[in-house]
Motif scaffolding. Structure first.
Motif, PDB file in Angstrom:
ATOM      1  N   ALA A 180       0.838  -1.327  -0.027  1.00 49.58           N
ATOM      2  CA  ALA A 180       0.020   0.241   0.011  1.00 49.58           C
ATOM      3  C   ALA A 180       0.863   1.271   0.190  1.00 49.58           C
ATOM      4  CB  ALA A 180      -0.897  -0.106   1.157  1.00 49.58           C
ATOM      5  N   GLY A 181       1.745   1.214  -0.835  1.00 50.64           N
ATOM      6  CA  GLY A 181       2.657   2.607  -1.059  1.00 50.64           C
ATOM      7  C   GLY A 181       3.730   2.643  -0.297  1.00 50.64           C
ATOM      8  N   ARG A 182       3.862   1.788   0.760  1.00 51.49           N
ATOM      9  CA  ARG A 182       4.963   1.773   1.766  1.00 51.49           C
ATOM     10  C   ARG A 182       6.076   0.652   1.647  1.00 51.49           C
ATOM     11  NH1 ARG A 182       5.861   3.467   7.169  1.00 51.49           N
ATOM     12  NH2 ARG A 182       6.962   1.583   8.326  1.00 51.49           N
ATOM     13  N   LYS A 183       7.404   1.019   1.651  1.00 52.65           N
ATOM     14  CA  LYS A 183       8.381   0.212   1.197  1.00 52.65           C
ATOM     15  C   LYS A 183       8.563  -0.848   2.402  1.00 52.65           C
ATOM     16  CE  LYS A 183      10.660   3.440  -1.928  1.00 52.65           C
ATOM     17  NZ  LYS A 183      11.617   4.356  -1.948  1.00 52.65           N
ATOM     18  N   ARG A 184       8.633  -2.101   2.164  1.00 54.78           N
ATOM     19  CA  ARG A 184       9.189  -3.069   3.426  1.00 54.78           C
ATOM     20  C   ARG A 184      10.341  -2.970   3.355  1.00 54.78           C
ATOM     21  NH1 ARG A 184       5.087  -6.537   0.331  1.00 54.78           N
ATOM     22  NH2 ARG A 184       3.390  -6.789   1.471  1.00 54.78           N
ATOM     23  N   ALA A 185      10.798  -3.033   4.733  1.00 49.86           N
ATOM     24  CA  ALA A 185      12.243  -2.907   4.970  1.00 49.86           C
ATOM     25  C   ALA A 185      12.568  -3.737   6.137  1.00 49.86           C
ATOM     26  CB  ALA A 185      12.484  -1.387   5.279  1.00 49.86           C
ATOM     27  N   ASN A 186      11.700  -4.644   6.566  1.00 53.43           N
ATOM     28  CA  ASN A 186      11.949  -5.399   7.891  1.00 53.43           C
ATOM     29  C   ASN A 186      12.049  -6.956   7.488  1.00 53.43           C
ATOM     30  OD1 ASN A 186       9.305  -5.634   7.148  1.00 53.43           O
ATOM     31  ND2 ASN A 186       8.651  -5.358   9.165  1.00 53.43           N
TER      32      ASN A 186
END
Ligand SMILES: [Fe+2]
Length: 388
Positions: free
Chosen positions: A74-80
């Motif tokens: 939803a528009g947010r980059k996954r970084a975890n």
């Protein structure tokens, strides 16, 4: 003293090298379409990942900036995460692209959005050619693919079986069920068949994944879809290569849901009924109806066998498929080759591939060429089916 400081420098250098983020598995291609593909890989540490895409050409990949695609929700980059799945979209059909993958380690997440980054791992090595893929063509009567099934974790056998195949000439490779016997962990999936598939083809030729009944089993089975992502989030799907439309169907389990072997975890009757409702809608779509050739992948061949799974597939899927002008179904499960002419149960031919052979299939304008090859010549055979 000099020796000691030299040793310390060496140790510091080594610890920097060893602590750098690494790509551990992949990349491999899933869910290919005429305008996109999903690229999957893993790293040994959580990372912010992206893919850079460039058109085919001789120009160096480094001469200019290329579009970057990220793993987003939803528009947010996954970084975890350590599993990276990036959808590339908006591409031209039937077109070759070069690509590189990148993962930037996220060393720390602080309150708010503060992410602290470390080193970058990539396939961005100057001496190495970028990887390539070709999107499915829209305007063609031809499609070519390989089918493998019932490998049951024997990756060395699969590599030996496939060593002479020109994978680059294929549109995709269909894994038609039971590539492993259980799904127990990420490492097991990579060890048993995904790493070998990457070694053979999967960084450049896409995987089409059909789940087998065995792959519904194991503590990691619920995670499997994350390793073979689809846009609809389901194992079952429909896609086309030119005028050939493919249905990828999920068979569920072979025994009744109440079987003691499932420990109360099976609900496949309801699942197949739900899938059948989706299938009934699929065969009414313009994409399916206007196709010239229609091919089905289903691990358990419904009319071949007498288990509950066979019977339930016959009740749920077969009435729909029998009015859908199917040209051929590819199955596995029995571990033995068999060919079934159209009959009262299935009004289309069914090719059941054994566990010691692969199927090479070439769809043309008027015929479907099917070549079955094993390490042992007596397992090999060749035949043609008409496009109906
Ligand atoms: Fe099976």
């Amino acid at each position: 003293m000099k020796k000691i400081s030299g040793l310390i420098t060496l140790l510091l250098f080594a610890s920097t090298i060893f602590s750098q983020i690494k790509i551990t598995h992949g990349p491999y291609l899933c869910d290919m379409d005429t305008d996109g593909v999903t690229i999957v890989w893993t790293t040994d540490k959580p990372a912010l990942s992206w893919v850079e895409i460039a058109p085919e050409g001789t120009e160096s990949f480094y001469q200019k900036e290329h579009p970057k695609y990220f793993d987003t929700a939803a528009g947010r980059k996954r970084a975890n995460q350590t599993l990276h799945r990036i959808r590339i979209s908006g591409l031209e059909d039937g077109t070759k692209y070069r690509y590189r993958i990148f993962s930037k380690e996220v060393t720390e997440r602080k309150a708010g959005n503060r992410a602290i980054y470390g080193s970058v791992a990539s396939t961005n090595v100057y001496s190495k050619k970028p990887l390539e893929f070709t999107t499915f063509a829209k305007e063609t009567a031809n499609a070519s693919f390989l089918v493998l099934n019932d490998i049951h974790g024997k990756s060395d056998f699969m590599k030996e079986l496939c060593k002479d195949i020109d994978f680059k000439a294929l549109d995709f490779v269909a894994m038609n069920g039971d590539m492993s016997t259980f799904a127990e962990s990420e490492e097991q999936l990579f060890d048993e068949y995904i790493d070998a598939s990457v070694e053979l083809y999967a960084s450049e030729t896409p995987i089409v994944y059909t789940r087998g009944n065995h792959e519904t089993r194991g503590v990691f089975a619920d995670e499997l879809i994350r390793y073979f992502p689809t846009r609809n989030g389901e194992f079952y799907q429909m896609f086309s290569v030119g005028s050939t439309c493919f249905l990828v169907l999920d068979c569920g389990e072979d025994k009744p849901d109440s079987d003691i072997e499932y420990y109360g975890l099976a609900d496949y009757d309801r699942y197949r009924e739900e899938e059948a409702r989706w299938l009934a809608k699929c065969v009414e779509t313009e994409e399916f109806k206007s196709a010239k050739t229609r091919i089905v992948f289903l691990h358990i061949p419904p009319p071949v066998g007498d288990w509950h799974g066979n019977h339930h597939l016959q009740q749920t899927f077969m009435p729909i498929l029998n009015r859908a002008n199917i040209d051929v179904m590819f199955s596995g499960h029995t571990h033995r080759f068999s060919y079934h002419e159209p009959n009262s149960e299935a009004n289309f031919p069914i090719v059941v591939n054994g566990n010691k052979t692969y199927v090479m299939c070439k769809v043309g304008k008027d015929k479907i060429d099917i070549e079955i090859t094993g390490l042992d010549k007596k397992d090999s055979r060749h035949f043609e089916l008409p496009v109906r």
